[in-house]
Motif scaffolding. Structure first.
Motif, short mmCIF file in Angstrom:
data_model
loop_
_atom_site.label_atom_id
_atom_site.label_comp_id
_atom_site.label_asym_id
_atom_site.label_seq_id
_atom_site.Cartn_x
_atom_site.Cartn_y
_atom_site.Cartn_z
N TRP A 108 0.84 -1.20 0.00
CA TRP A 108 0.00 0.00 0.00
C TRP A 108 0.87 1.24 0.00
CZ3 TRP A 108 -2.08 2.56 4.89
CH2 TRP A 108 -2.88 3.67 4.57
N GLU A 109 0.52 2.19 -0.86
CA GLU A 109 1.23 3.47 -0.96
C GLU A 109 0.33 4.57 -0.40
OE1 GLU A 109 3.98 3.13 -4.82
OE2 GLU A 109 1.84 2.89 -5.26
N PRO A 110 0.43 4.83 0.90
CA PRO A 110 -0.49 5.77 1.54
C PRO A 110 -0.36 7.20 1.03
CG PRO A 110 1.20 5.05 3.09
CD PRO A 110 1.34 4.22 1.85
N TYR A 113 -2.86 6.64 -2.11
CA TYR A 113 -4.19 6.07 -1.96
C TYR A 113 -4.65 6.12 -0.51
CZ TYR A 113 -3.19 4.21 -6.59
OH TYR A 113 -2.87 4.09 -7.91
N SER A 115 -6.50 3.96 0.97
CA SER A 115 -6.47 2.64 1.56
C SER A 115 -5.86 1.64 0.58
CB SER A 115 -7.89 2.18 1.92
OG SER A 115 -8.64 1.97 0.73
N LYS A 116 -5.50 0.47 1.09
CA LYS A 116 -5.01 -0.61 0.22
C LYS A 116 -6.11 -1.03 -0.74
CE LYS A 116 -2.19 -4.16 -0.85
NZ LYS A 116 -2.01 -4.25 -2.28
N GLN A 117 -7.36 -1.00 -0.29
CA GLN A 117 -8.49 -1.36 -1.14
C GLN A 117 -8.62 -0.38 -2.31
OE1 GLN A 117 -8.64 -1.12 2.25
NE2 GLN A 117 -8.67 -3.33 2.66
N GLN A 119 -6.21 1.37 -3.61
CA GLN A 119 -5.07 1.08 -4.50
C GLN A 119 -5.37 -0.15 -5.36
OE1 GLN A 119 -1.04 1.45 -2.93
NE2 GLN A 119 -0.60 -0.59 -3.71
N ASP A 120 -5.88 -1.21 -4.73
CA ASP A 120 -6.18 -2.43 -5.47
C ASP A 120 -7.28 -2.21 -6.51
OD1 ASP A 120 -4.22 -3.72 -4.04
OD2 ASP A 120 -5.62 -4.73 -2.68
#
Length: 168
Positions: A108-110, A113, A115-117, A119-120
């Motif tokens: 995850w690149e805060p 994004y 959230s990781k979600q 980003q995904d």
């Protein structure tokens, strides 16, 4: 003083290499993503670029505050601004399939994004964009990166695999 520019396709390992260089040399780091995009546009798809003139001011501020640094990104238009100050150039020219694998495994690149979600949710678009690297002719393209690499007169290295022992 150490002044290194790292560039290549998305997923090529620019950020990972830059972070390792920062740790090894104790130097400042500038990810061009942080000066290329309008902050309010990051949740949108696609985000909006800042005007180049605004990005240049942010880059000039970074350069004026740091005598040793690594700057990384895929923006040939912005990289061209820092090349006259650079001592070394590293082109991560990995095969597309490796860039895609790296993108899928990206943590995850805060700074990009919420959230990781989130980003995904952007991953399919990113993979399509990575796959088009050799066909595009924009500032993010292999073509524009090759021009930067060829024109640089200082120390330069091109890596064509994830192993830093395989140079071209």
């Amino acid at each position: 003083m150490t002044k290194i520019v790292v560039f290549g396709n998305s997923g090529s390992g620019k950020s990972t290499l830059a972070k390792n260089l920062v740790k090894g040399h104790h130097i400042a780091h500038l990810d061009l993503d942080s000066v290329a995009w309008a902050p309010s546009s990051l949740p949108t798809n696609p985000p909006s670029r800042l005007p180049i003139s605004e990005s240049k001011v942010l880059i000039e501020t970074f350069l004026s505050k740091n005598t040793s640094w690594v700057i990384e990104g895929c923006y040939s238009d912005l990289l061209a601004e820092v090349l006259p100050s650079a001592d070394e150039l590293i082109f991560l020219n990995l095969p597309i399939n490796l860039c895609v694998e790296n993108a899928k495994a990206r943590p995850w690149e805060p700074h990009k994004y919420a959230s990781k979600q989130a980003q995904d949710a952007n991953l399919d678009m990113l993979i399509d964009w990575i796959k088009d690297y050799e066909n595009r002719t924009d500032t993010f393209s292999k073509q524009s990166h090759q021009v930067l690499y060829d024109s640089f007169e200082g120390t330069k290295t091109m890596y064509t695999s994830n192993s830093h022992s395989e140079r071209q």
